[in-house]
Design a protein around this motif. Structure first.
Motif, PDB file in Angstrom:
ATOM      1  N   TYR A  95       0.859  -1.190   0.000  1.00 30.39           N
ATOM      2  CA  TYR A  95       0.000   0.000   0.000  1.00 30.39           C
ATOM      3  C   TYR A  95       0.891   1.234   0.000  1.00 30.39           C
ATOM      4  N   LEU A  96       0.637   2.151  -0.926  1.00 24.14           N
ATOM      5  CA  LEU A  96       1.465   3.349  -1.083  1.00 24.14           C
ATOM      6  C   LEU A  96       0.595   4.591  -1.013  1.00 24.14           C
ATOM      7  N   ASP A  97       0.844   5.431  -0.025  1.00 24.62           N
ATOM      8  CA  ASP A  97       0.156   6.717   0.105  1.00 24.62           C
ATOM      9  C   ASP A  97       1.143   7.800  -0.287  1.00 24.62           C
ATOM     10  N   LEU A  98       0.892   8.457  -1.423  1.00 25.92           N
ATOM     11  CA  LEU A  98       1.845   9.429  -1.964  1.00 25.92           C
ATOM     12  C   LEU A  98       1.658  10.841  -1.408  1.00 25.92           C
ATOM     13  N   THR A  99       0.611  11.061  -0.631  1.00 27.55           N
ATOM     14  CA  THR A  99       0.364  12.389  -0.038  1.00 27.55           C
ATOM     15  C   THR A  99      -0.058  12.191   1.420  1.00 27.55           C
ATOM     16  N   GLY A 100       0.844  11.658   2.222  1.00 24.95           N
ATOM     17  CA  GLY A 100       0.509  11.166   3.554  1.00 24.95           C
ATOM     18  C   GLY A 100      -0.124  12.157   4.498  1.00 24.95           C
ATOM     19  N   GLY A 101       0.318  13.433   4.452  1.00 26.89           N
ATOM     20  CA  GLY A 101      -0.242  14.434   5.350  1.00 26.89           C
ATOM     21  C   GLY A 101      -0.108  14.051   6.807  1.00 26.89           C
ATOM     22  N   PHE A 102      -1.158  14.271   7.573  1.00 24.06           N
ATOM     23  CA  PHE A 102      -1.153  13.942   8.993  1.00 24.06           C
ATOM     24  C   PHE A 102      -1.171  12.430   9.207  1.00 24.06           C
ATOM     25  N   GLY A 103      -1.599  11.683   8.188  1.00 23.68           N
ATOM     26  CA  GLY A 103      -1.546  10.228   8.276  1.00 23.68           C
ATOM     27  C   GLY A 103      -2.830   9.544   8.685  1.00 23.68           C
ATOM     28  N   VAL A 104      -3.922  10.286   8.756  1.00 21.71           N
ATOM     29  CA  VAL A 104      -5.194   9.705   9.200  1.00 21.71           C
ATOM     30  C   VAL A 104      -5.688   8.659   8.203  1.00 21.71           C
ATOM     31  N   PRO A 112      -4.864  -3.529   6.415  1.00 20.19           N
ATOM     32  CA  PRO A 112      -4.761  -4.945   6.036  1.00 20.19           C
ATOM     33  C   PRO A 112      -3.537  -5.289   5.188  1.00 20.19           C
ATOM     34  N   PHE A 113      -2.722  -4.309   4.819  1.00 16.87           N
ATOM     35  CA  PHE A 113      -1.621  -4.553   3.882  1.00 16.87           C
ATOM     36  C   PHE A 113      -0.357  -5.017   4.599  1.00 16.87           C
ATOM     37  N   GLN A 114       0.394  -5.851   3.912  1.00 24.47           N
ATOM     38  CA  GLN A 114       1.631  -6.390   4.478  1.00 24.47           C
ATOM     39  C   GLN A 114       2.746  -5.353   4.499  1.00 24.47           C
ATOM     40  N   GLN A 115       2.826  -4.526   3.449  1.00 27.41           N
ATOM     41  CA  GLN A 115       3.816  -3.449   3.391  1.00 27.41           C
ATOM     42  C   GLN A 115       3.081  -2.118   3.242  1.00 27.41           C
ATOM     43  N   ARG A 116       3.459  -1.169   4.093  1.00 25.19           N
ATOM     44  CA  ARG A 116       2.771   0.123   4.109  1.00 25.19           C
ATOM     45  C   ARG A 116       3.812   1.225   3.945  1.00 25.19           C
ATOM     46  N   VAL A 117       3.620   2.044   2.922  1.00 24.44           N
ATOM     47  CA  VAL A 117       4.589   3.108   2.650  1.00 24.44           C
ATOM     48  C   VAL A 117       3.868   4.458   2.676  1.00 24.44           C
ATOM     49  N   TYR A 118       4.308   5.295   3.589  1.00 25.08           N
ATOM     50  CA  TYR A 118       3.762   6.653   3.764  1.00 25.08           C
ATOM     51  C   TYR A 118       4.747   7.635   3.148  1.00 25.08           C
ATOM     52  N   VAL A 119       4.256   8.522   2.269  1.00 22.91           N
ATOM     53  CA  VAL A 119       5.112   9.507   1.595  1.00 22.91           C
ATOM     54  C   VAL A 119       4.569  10.908   1.869  1.00 22.91           C
ATOM     55  N   GLU A 120       5.452  11.831   2.238  1.00 22.38           N
ATOM     56  CA  GLU A 120       5.045  13.225   2.484  1.00 22.38           C
ATOM     57  C   GLU A 120       6.229  14.136   2.224  1.00 22.38           C
ATOM     58  N   GLN A 153      10.420   6.029  -8.500  1.00 16.49           N
ATOM     59  CA  GLN A 153      11.283   4.985  -7.944  1.00 16.49           C
ATOM     60  C   GLN A 153      10.523   3.700  -7.611  1.00 16.49           C
ATOM     61  N   THR A 154       9.206   3.766  -7.665  1.00 15.29           N
ATOM     62  CA  THR A 154       8.378   2.616  -7.292  1.00 15.29           C
ATOM     63  C   THR A 154       8.263   1.620  -8.444  1.00 15.29           C
ATOM     64  N   THR A 155       8.415   0.364  -8.129  1.00 12.73           N
ATOM     65  CA  THR A 155       8.263  -0.684  -9.145  1.00 12.73           C
ATOM     66  C   THR A 155       6.799  -1.072  -9.306  1.00 12.73           C
ATOM     67  N   ARG A 156       6.160  -1.394  -8.191  1.00 10.31           N
ATOM     68  CA  ARG A 156       4.769  -1.850  -8.249  1.00 10.31           C
ATOM     69  C   ARG A 156       4.137  -1.726  -6.882  1.00 10.31           C
ATOM     70  N   ALA A 157       2.837  -1.394  -6.856  1.00 12.23           N
ATOM     71  CA  ALA A 157       2.071  -1.356  -5.608  1.00 12.23           C
ATOM     72  C   ALA A 157       0.680  -1.909  -5.888  1.00 12.23           C
ATOM     73  N   ASP A 158       0.114  -2.560  -4.889  1.00 20.74           N
ATOM     74  CA  ASP A 158      -1.242  -3.093  -5.072  1.00 20.74           C
ATOM     75  C   ASP A 158      -2.288  -1.990  -5.024  1.00 20.74           C
ATOM     76  N   ALA A 159      -2.051  -1.005  -4.188  1.00 22.80           N
ATOM     77  CA  ALA A 159      -2.978   0.128  -4.090  1.00 22.80           C
ATOM     78  C   ALA A 159      -2.177   1.400  -3.848  1.00 22.80           C
ATOM     79  N   VAL A 160      -2.567   2.473  -4.549  1.00 21.56           N
ATOM     80  CA  VAL A 160      -1.937   3.778  -4.367  1.00 21.56           C
ATOM     81  C   VAL A 160      -3.030   4.787  -4.033  1.00 21.56           C
ATOM     82  N   PHE A 161      -2.769   5.612  -3.032  1.00 23.69           N
ATOM     83  CA  PHE A 161      -3.736   6.623  -2.610  1.00 23.69           C
ATOM     84  C   PHE A 161      -3.111   8.004  -2.714  1.00 23.69           C
TER      85      PHE A 161
END
Length: 403
Positions: A95-104, A112-120, A153-161
């Motif tokens: 799971y990749l969040d490209l605009t993480g903000g406060f993180g809510v 539910p995701f095995q790998q979680r990536v927060y970007v801000e 730089q990302t190769t693949r993600a199941d979901a991007v927000f």
């Protein structure tokens, strides 16, 4: 990671959790170890969070960002709803969040995701988010950088927000997709290439049909309201998709969610010429006002068909029925009387009524002007809906609320 807030400041925060922040700012503190601006920010943030993010407000140690970020972040209700949406869309790998903000949104949507990536790109927000995720026990990777840089730089993600910032470089509000930061339209080809599922949180001010046309690849649109106020447009995209479903949802902290979904090919455009069922008012005893999300969607013909109700006219967006439709997605009223604007008829039907809640729909007077004309005070248990019926006659529906 070092503590963001020192012990003296935390103690000041705990001692003044329910205080008036403005008064505290004027009073100041004699303890030089207290970071007063930070303390005031935390007290104000926690007071806001008690309603907006009750789960986080209840946890000591959670750090809150400046007022603007608190204003822009999702509420817990909408974040939880988006989490339910994403849960059923894809595999729960990355799971990749490209605009993480406060993180809510990130916190709830990535659960539910095995790998979680927060970007801000805001380093201060990154620090706050990383601190909070540690406090909350939410394992993830926090990356400081822009959406474009990380996506490249990302190769693949199941979901991007993405939740593009709706302000320009001068702080002024923006709404158009291409005017927000990042510009999703520019990132779209790369997003579609690198993810099976892309979710966008957009302004509720946008026209959802134009949004679908601008973005392409849209499979679902969710129009999300909280307590009958439109808060956001959630768009779900995948590379081979066509729009299949529009969901209108109204969330509330103390009531079950009201949800109305329809398949896109069956919905009419708001300005289409529709065969509205004529409403001979005598057999109709109930009046309905659709939820804000449904009003935004403009799915009035679909609504009338689904619940066997009649529109009073194509421009009023008020519905009536002979029998009560208890599951109607909106407010429900019992019709006590219907009157024209004839003075004698008004006097007869309004006898004994001294105050009322007045709404106007497709009517030549404003609510305030009508209130003045009728000489009624605001409030009470009576509801008056002023509208123009299918015969172009001005009518007042005098009602009482159900539920």
């Amino acid at each position: 990671m070092p503590m963001i807030i020192n012990d003296a400041t935390w103690e000041f925060i705990r001692s003044h959790l329910h205080a008036d922040v403005r008064k505290l700012a004027l009073q100041g503190t004699k303890n030089a170890a207290v970071d007063l601006p930070m303390a005031l920010q935390q007290i104000a943030g926690r007071q806001t969070a008690q309603k907006k993010l009750p789960s986080w407000a209840a946890i000591e140690g959670v750090v809150f960002p400046p007022h603007l970020n608190m204003e822009q972040c999702s509420s817990e209700l909408t974040a939880r709803y988006k989490a339910e949406v994403v849960r059923g869309l894809c595999d729960h790998g990355v799971y990749l969040d490209l605009t993480g903000g406060f993180g809510v949104d990130f916190y709830w949507m990535s659960q539910p995701f095995q790998q979680r990536v927060y970007v801000e790109q805001n380093e201060a927000l990154c620090a706050v988010a990383e601190h909070n995720f540690n406090i909350l026990g939410h394992a993830c990777r926090v990356v400081s950088g822009t959406a474009a840089e990380v996506l490249k730089q990302t190769t693949r993600a199941d979901a991007v927000f993405l939740d593009p910032a709706r302000r320009d470089e001068h702080g002024a509000r923006t709404y158009g997709i291409g005017d927000c930061t990042p510009n999703v339209l520019e990132l779209l080809p790369s997003l579609m290439e690198k993810s099976h599922c892309v979710l966008l949180k957009l302004s509720p001010m946008l026209d959802w049909r134009k949004t679908v046309s601008d973005l392409h690849h849209v499979s679902e649109v969710h129009i999300v309201s909280v307590d009958n106020e439109c808060k956001e447009l959630l768009v779900v995209m995948s590379s081979d998709a066509e729009l299949q479903r529009v969901v209108c949802v109204n969330l509330s902290a103390d009531k079950d969610a009201s949800l109305f979904a329809f398949h896109y090919p069956t919905v009419e455009a708001p300005d289409a010429s529709l065969p509205i069922r004529s409403a001979n008012l005598s057999p109709f005893h109930y009046l309905y006002v659709p939820n804000a999300s449904i009003m935004k969607a403009g799915c009035f013909s679909e609504l009338a068909t689904r619940y066997a109700v009649c529109q009073l006219s194509s421009n009023s967006h008020l519905f009536v029925s002979a029998d009560e439709v208890a599951v109607f997605p909106g407010r429900r009223f019992r019709i006590q009387a219907v009157t024209s604007m004839n003075k004698h008829e008004l006097r007869e039907q309004l006898a004994g009524i001294r105050q009322a809640n007045i709404s106007v729909r497709n009517f030549p007077l404003t609510a305030e002007a009508l209130r003045k004309k009728l000489k009624l005070k605001d409030g009470g248990d009576t509801y008056i809906f002023a509208t123009t019926d299918h015969n172009q006659q001005h009518k007042l529906f005098i009602c009482c609320k159900i539920g």
